[in-house]
Design an enzyme around this catalytic site. Structure first.
Site, PDB file in Angstrom:
ATOM      1  CB  CYS A   2      -0.873   0.004   1.247  1.00 53.58           C
ATOM      2  SG  CYS A   2      -1.784  -1.527   1.435  1.00 53.58           S
ATOM      3  NE  ARG A  27       4.123   1.329  -1.542  1.00 47.94           N
ATOM      4  CZ  ARG A  27       5.223   0.657  -1.275  1.00 47.94           C
ATOM      5  NH1 ARG A  27       6.328   0.955  -1.892  1.00 47.94           N
ATOM      6  NH2 ARG A  27       5.228  -0.308  -0.386  1.00 47.94           N
ATOM      7  CD1 TRP A  74      -2.564  -4.140  -5.110  1.00 47.80           C
ATOM      8  CD2 TRP A  74      -2.023  -5.574  -3.486  1.00 47.80           C
ATOM      9  NE1 TRP A  74      -2.357  -5.370  -5.681  1.00 47.80           N
ATOM     10  CE2 TRP A  74      -2.027  -6.270  -4.719  1.00 47.80           C
ATOM     11  CE3 TRP A  74      -1.702  -6.281  -2.330  1.00 47.80           C
ATOM     12  CZ2 TRP A  74      -1.728  -7.614  -4.822  1.00 47.80           C
ATOM     13  CZ3 TRP A  74      -1.406  -7.636  -2.434  1.00 47.80           C
ATOM     14  CH2 TRP A  74      -1.419  -8.293  -3.672  1.00 47.80           C
ATOM     15  CG  ASN A 100       2.995  -0.904   2.886  1.00 49.49           C
ATOM     16  OD1 ASN A 100       2.385  -1.858   2.423  1.00 49.49           O
ATOM     17  ND2 ASN A 100       4.161  -0.503   2.418  1.00 49.49           N
ATOM     18  N   GLY A 101       1.753  -3.376   4.893  1.00 50.04           N
ATOM     19  CA  GLY A 101       2.357  -4.638   5.335  1.00 50.04           C
ATOM     20  C   GLY A 101       1.273  -5.630   5.702  1.00 50.04           C
ATOM     21  CD  GLU A 479      10.805  -7.879 -18.592  1.00 47.95           C
ATOM     22  OE1 GLU A 479      10.656  -8.823 -17.806  1.00 47.95           O
ATOM     23  OE2 GLU A 479      10.364  -6.742 -18.366  1.00 47.95           O
ATOM     24  CE  LYS A 483       7.162  -5.586 -18.134  1.00 45.17           C
ATOM     25  NZ  LYS A 483       8.239  -5.577 -17.218  1.00 45.17           N
ATOM     26  CD  GLU A 486       4.213  -6.533 -15.682  1.00 50.76           C
ATOM     27  OE1 GLU A 486       3.988  -6.231 -14.502  1.00 50.76           O
ATOM     28  OE2 GLU A 486       5.350  -6.478 -16.167  1.00 50.76           O
ATOM     29  CG  HIS A 502      11.485 -31.118 -27.053  1.00 46.26           C
ATOM     30  ND1 HIS A 502      11.877 -32.375 -27.446  1.00 46.26           N
ATOM     31  CD2 HIS A 502      12.496 -30.283 -27.401  1.00 46.26           C
ATOM     32  CE1 HIS A 502      13.072 -32.306 -27.996  1.00 46.26           C
ATOM     33  NE2 HIS A 502      13.474 -31.042 -27.980  1.00 46.26           N
ATOM     34  CE  LYS A 599       7.825   0.223 -10.331  1.00 48.87           C
ATOM     35  NZ  LYS A 599       7.975  -0.393 -11.661  1.00 48.87           N
TER      36      LYS A 599
END
Ligand code: F6R
Length: 604
Positions: A2, A27, A74, A100-101, A479, A483, A486, A502, A599
């Site tokens: 957060c 965040r 969040w 936050n946490g 990568e 990208k 997300e 395979h 983030k």
């Protein structure tokens, strides 16, 4: 994950807090709230939804006062709702807390408090904190003591801000395993979970360490350890420019950050690498002669930067390199000892899994080196050595410029190691020159993006996409695939091109989109054959290459400047970043704040 902001001073708190929250939305953005202390009363306005909703809430105009705390959430415990939004008050309405946490033992604490007559309005873990402070305040009649006793009871991670009419002219903050910085002003001070939130007001910061508590007044800041012994702290000067955390002429932070790459790569190279001189890193005196293995540990995009550079370390330094996800490394008893160098890569320097992996490596006696973007962040304070990328503040949730800076810096580090170990060669000198040429080559790619935009328009409605490549082209494919997932919510996977037959080739049928990266002269023919195989089965293909390739039926061929395969991820990732960006834009999605993501992942 957060965002937290706080203000104490002579200005009205609300505009400062809103501005800070807006810049912290990366965040978390499912709810937001503010509490201001005014005339000994705690006034709270909060609700689910983005900071914009909060900003437009008419009740906000009632919040006058120069002391306030704010939060953008969040959700971890409890759905996004008004009740679950922060700030949370205790039952008496005398303590307001943002957090936050994650409080891991909140159920136990909640039942203890319930037994003592406390009631709860939310499903959050956070609500135990103001009540716990209130519980201790009952006996101690001292807010600082009450906060210190309350945080001693907390298991898990926290960065908290507390305001109370009992405090009148202070905000109390505390942290463990969650970032918190204090920005120093003139007769005013700022608090934030991340520097950019208050960079408009100050460049001078204190970084709170784990288990420390601070009492912040407008003209004075005091620090205490967990037993409330006073401690001294150094001020850190942060050179980031406030405009670097604003969008400027760009529609989104992500696009701005993609276009900043030539500049920030130049800054990351800085004076560390110069033609005809040995590479130089301040204070890096690792005894490399005794290192027989390198582990590179990180999460997500930062881990992909490790994968993209493993080849350079192995090639030039002749040391075997293993790359691992921090979330796996920390739980698998890795074979590491004092002869292992563990490199931890992190943009934020606050990623919970990476921190845990770093602590594990330190306990095992390894040398630990951090590659970090955010100055003074937790990882930099734990690792034996830190080298910084100079990407500046990265605001978009999807990492772009931090990745390329990480790849550049790790390549320079590999050169430095090779020189220290005495593996100098003409090839190494040429490689250094190629690093210096990267910013100009990046600019060329960014100057012509029309084909990428057109291809994104052609395929943005697809459900599945595949990325293929070999060696560093495979690393960059991972990568590119991340990208795309997300920010566009399209399912995609990256495969080593040689692995297609395979199994995954069974998924290829008419109209499936495949992106091939083929920049390695020794492997280009092989990757092109793999692309022929998927085209034969009906795939719609985009190729990113810097080689002369056979005439194949690709819908789109992106030619990028030539460079050694060890550096090609820095160039080939640009079309992949732009491709993901334009797909998301075609789908009308919020590219800067993709759903479910935040983030910095400061919780496990
Ligand atoms: C993807 C992304 C994440 C981060 C990962 C690690 O675009 O941003 O995968 O790379 O969460 O974060 P840091 O680098 O802050 O440790």
């Amino acid at each position: 994950m957060c965002g937290i902001v706080g203000y104490i001073g002579t200005k009205k708190a609300v505009p400062v807090l809103i501005k800070g929250l807006l810049s912290l939305e990366y965040r978390g953005y499912d709810s937001a709230g503010i509490c201001v202390l005014n005339n000994n009363v705690l006034d709270v306005v909060k609700d689910k939804g983005r900071v914009k909703n909060l900003e437009e809430n008419p009740e906000l105009s009632n919040l006058i006062g120069n002391i306030g705390i704010a939060h953008t959430r969040w959700a971890t415990h409890g759905i996004p709702s008004k009740e679950n939004s922060h700030p949370h008050l205790d039952n008496s309405g005398k303590f307001a807390v943002v957090h936050n946490g994650i409080i891991e033992n909140y159920t136990e604490l909640r039942s203890m408090l319930e037994k003592n007559g406390y009631t709860f309005l939310s499903q959050t873990d956070t609500e135990v904190i103001p009540n716990l402070i209130s519980y201790y305040y009952e006996s101690k009649k001292d807010v600082l003591k009450a906060v210190s006793l309350a945080v001693t009871d907390l298991k898990g991670s926290y960065a908290i801000e507390v305001i109370s009419p009992y405090l009148k002219d202070s905000i109390i903050v505390a942290r463990k395993d969650s970032p918190l910085v204090i920005g120093i002003g003139e007769n005013e001070n700022y608090i934030a979970s991340d520097i950019p939130a208050v960079l408009n007001y100050t460049n001078k910061f204190y970084f709170l360490e784990d288990n420390e508590i601070s009492v912040i007044k407008k003209g004075k800041i005091s620090f205490f350890d967990s037993s409330l012994n006073p401690i001294a702290k150094d001020i850190k000067d942060i050179k980031w420019d406030a405009t670097s955390s604003e969008k400027g002429i760009f529609e989104d932070y992500m696009l701005k950050e993609i276009y900043e790459q030539p500049q920030v790569i130049m800054e990351t190279i800085g004076s560390r690498l110069k033609p005809n001189e040995k590479c130089y890193f301040d204070d890096l005196d690792i005894d490399l002669k005794n290192i027989n293995k390198i582990y590179v540990v990180a999460c997500g995009t930062a881990m992909h930067a490790g994968l993209a550079t493993k080849y350079t370390f192995e090639h030039f330094c002749k040391i075997p390199v293993e790359v691992d996800m921090a979330s796996e490394f920390r739980y698998r008893n890795p074979l590491i000892d004092k002869n292992t160098l563990c490199i931890f890569i992190s943009q934020s320097g606050e990623t919970a899994d990476t921190i845990a992996a770093l602590k594990l490596a330190k306990n095992a006696g390894c040398k630990t080196l951090a590659v970090v973007n955010v100055i003074g962040s937790s990882i930099t304070r734990i690792a034996d050595y830190t080298i910084y990328t100079h990407a500046g503040p990265e605001i978009a949730v999807a990492s772009t410029k931090a990745y390329t800076c990480q790849v550049v810096l790790l390549n320079i580090l590999a050169v430095y190691f090779a020189e220290v170990l005495g593996y100098e060669s003409k090839e190494l000198e040429d490689f250094k020159m190629e690093i210096l040429e990267l910013p100009a080559k990046l600019k060329l790619i960014l100057d012509d993006t029309k084909n990428i935009q057109d291809f994104a328009k052609e395929v943005y409605t697809k459900q599945d996409l595949y990325f293929i490549g070999r060696n560093t082209d495979y690393a960059v494919s991972m990568e590119g695939s991340l990208k795309l997932k997300e920010i566009s919510y399209i399912h995609s996977e990256a495969y080593a091109a040689g692995e297609l037959k395979h199994g995954p080739i069974a998924l290829i049928e008419n109209g499936v989109t495949v992106i091939g990266v083929a920049t390695n002269p020794n492997l280009v023919e092989k990757t092109m054959s793999n692309l022929e195989e998927v085209i034969t089965r009906g795939a719609n293909v985009m190729v990113i290459t810097n080689q002369v390739i056979p005439d194949i039926k690709a819908s789109c061929i992106i030619q990028i400047p030539k460079c050694t395969p060890m550096l090609s991820p820095i160039l080939s990732v640009i079309p992949l970043q732009l491709f993901a960006y334009y797909i998301a834009k075609n789908k009308n999605l919020d590219v800067d704040k993709p759903r479910n993501l935040a983030k910095s992942v400061t919780v496990e």
